[in-house]
Design a protein around this motif. Sequence first.
Motif, PDB file in Angstrom:
ATOM      1  N   GLY A  37      74.456 105.888  -4.240  1.00  0.00           N
ATOM      2  CA  GLY A  37      75.159 106.190  -3.295  1.00  0.00           C
ATOM      3  C   GLY A  37      76.412 104.805  -3.031  1.00  0.00           C
ATOM      4  O   GLY A  37      76.566 103.983  -3.692  1.00  0.00           O
ATOM      5  N   ILE A  38      77.010 104.792  -1.557  1.00  0.00           N
ATOM      6  CA  ILE A  38      78.066 104.167  -1.246  1.00  0.00           C
ATOM      7  C   ILE A  38      77.398 103.493  -0.140  1.00  0.00           C
ATOM      8  O   ILE A  38      76.673 103.880   0.585  1.00  0.00           O
ATOM      9  N   ALA A  39      77.651 102.037  -0.181  1.00  0.00           N
ATOM     10  CA  ALA A  39      76.988 101.105   0.709  1.00  0.00           C
ATOM     11  C   ALA A  39      78.085 100.026   1.095  1.00  0.00           C
ATOM     12  O   ALA A  39      78.929  99.853   0.399  1.00  0.00           O
ATOM     13  N   LEU A  40      77.701  99.521   2.365  1.00  0.00           N
ATOM     14  CA  LEU A  40      78.348  98.086   2.679  1.00  0.00           C
ATOM     15  C   LEU A  40      77.465  97.113   2.226  1.00  0.00           C
ATOM     16  O   LEU A  40      76.221  97.114   2.453  1.00  0.00           O
ATOM     17  N   LEU A  41      77.827  95.813   2.308  1.00  0.00           N
ATOM     18  CA  LEU A  41      77.274  94.830   1.780  1.00  0.00           C
ATOM     19  C   LEU A  41      77.988  93.441   2.538  1.00  0.00           C
ATOM     20  O   LEU A  41      79.230  93.278   2.688  1.00  0.00           O
ATOM     21  N   ASP A  42      76.930  92.878   3.412  1.00  0.00           N
ATOM     22  CA  ASP A  42      77.381  91.654   3.839  1.00  0.00           C
ATOM     23  C   ASP A  42      76.874  90.630   2.952  1.00  0.00           C
ATOM     24  O   ASP A  42      75.996  90.306   2.837  1.00  0.00           O
ATOM     25  N   ARG A  59      73.430  89.347   2.870  1.00  0.00           N
ATOM     26  CA  ARG A  59      73.032  89.823   1.566  1.00  0.00           C
ATOM     27  C   ARG A  59      72.233  91.307   2.146  1.00  0.00           C
ATOM     28  O   ARG A  59      71.774  91.831   1.346  1.00  0.00           O
ATOM     29  N   GLU A  60      72.662  91.645   3.239  1.00  0.00           N
ATOM     30  CA  GLU A  60      72.139  93.049   4.028  1.00  0.00           C
ATOM     31  C   GLU A  60      72.941  94.145   3.401  1.00  0.00           C
ATOM     32  O   GLU A  60      74.178  94.218   3.528  1.00  0.00           O
TER      33      GLU A  60
END
Length: 289
Positions: free
Chosen positions: A73-78, A82-83
């Motif tokens: 799927g689609i995700a956000l990455l900090d 690294r979250e």
Amino acid sequence: MDAELLLDARAVLGEGALWDASRRRLLWVDIEGREVHIFDPAGGDDVAIDVGQEVGTVVPRARGGLVLGLRRGIALLDPASRELTMLADPESHLPDNRFNDGKCDPAGRFWAGTISHRRQPDAALYRLDPDLSVRRVLEGVVNSNGLAWSLDARAMYYIDTGTHRIDAFGYDRDTGAIRNRRTVVDVPDAMGKPDGMTIDADGMLWVAHWGGGRVNRWDPGTGRLLSTVLVPASRTTSCAFGGPDLATLYITTARTGMTAEALAAEPQAGALFAVRPGVQGLPAFEFAG
Ligand code: CA
């Protein structure tokens, strides 16, 4: 023209080159290595972030952080902590598919498509809007790859590698709607399969040709081949203009699936390459959500 070695990264499947103009760094991914990479051309540092699953694409988010297309799927990455924050998994019913190439449009929507590992037309192109809603915008896709928008934002260029073509759609910047698909280039098999793509300040398309060891510059108005950058790694996957003057073309490559003999002949497979072809690119759009 010949591309020169920039970083001998030995990526399994280097992909997704994108210049982050706000932070002056090159984003790219190693899909099969499951890593997001952040390359600083000024210092030569390359930071790899293991995201624990295949990652097909990365784009910057205007408010900071990154947006990814992953196996699931689609995700956000900090990138600092690294979250990962998962946003949507529109193909949870198709476990053989994963997200592949993606890019933001002139209105800051994130477009990303999937690839069918069974090479069936059951993949699709999706759009993540700034309100974080996801919609399926194109079905019947085999291997969703390069995306670019014309300088006047009235056309969207698109590569489904399974078609061996570069296509164009009419594009509405206000609504994000696409319509009236047409072919602008039929790529001869001898050049390799069209993969990643970017557009330059003259409105010409730069396309990485998988199996062709080259990036070609195509005129989408006439379908004509304008020039070729040769790359000493036949599995040429994506390209992006970057650097402070947006005049360096960065190129990713792969070593996946190559025999020991083939790797001996192409020891730089999986590296990052660069060339200054004498034209400038455009700053990539960021995700507006
Ligand atoms: Ca690709």
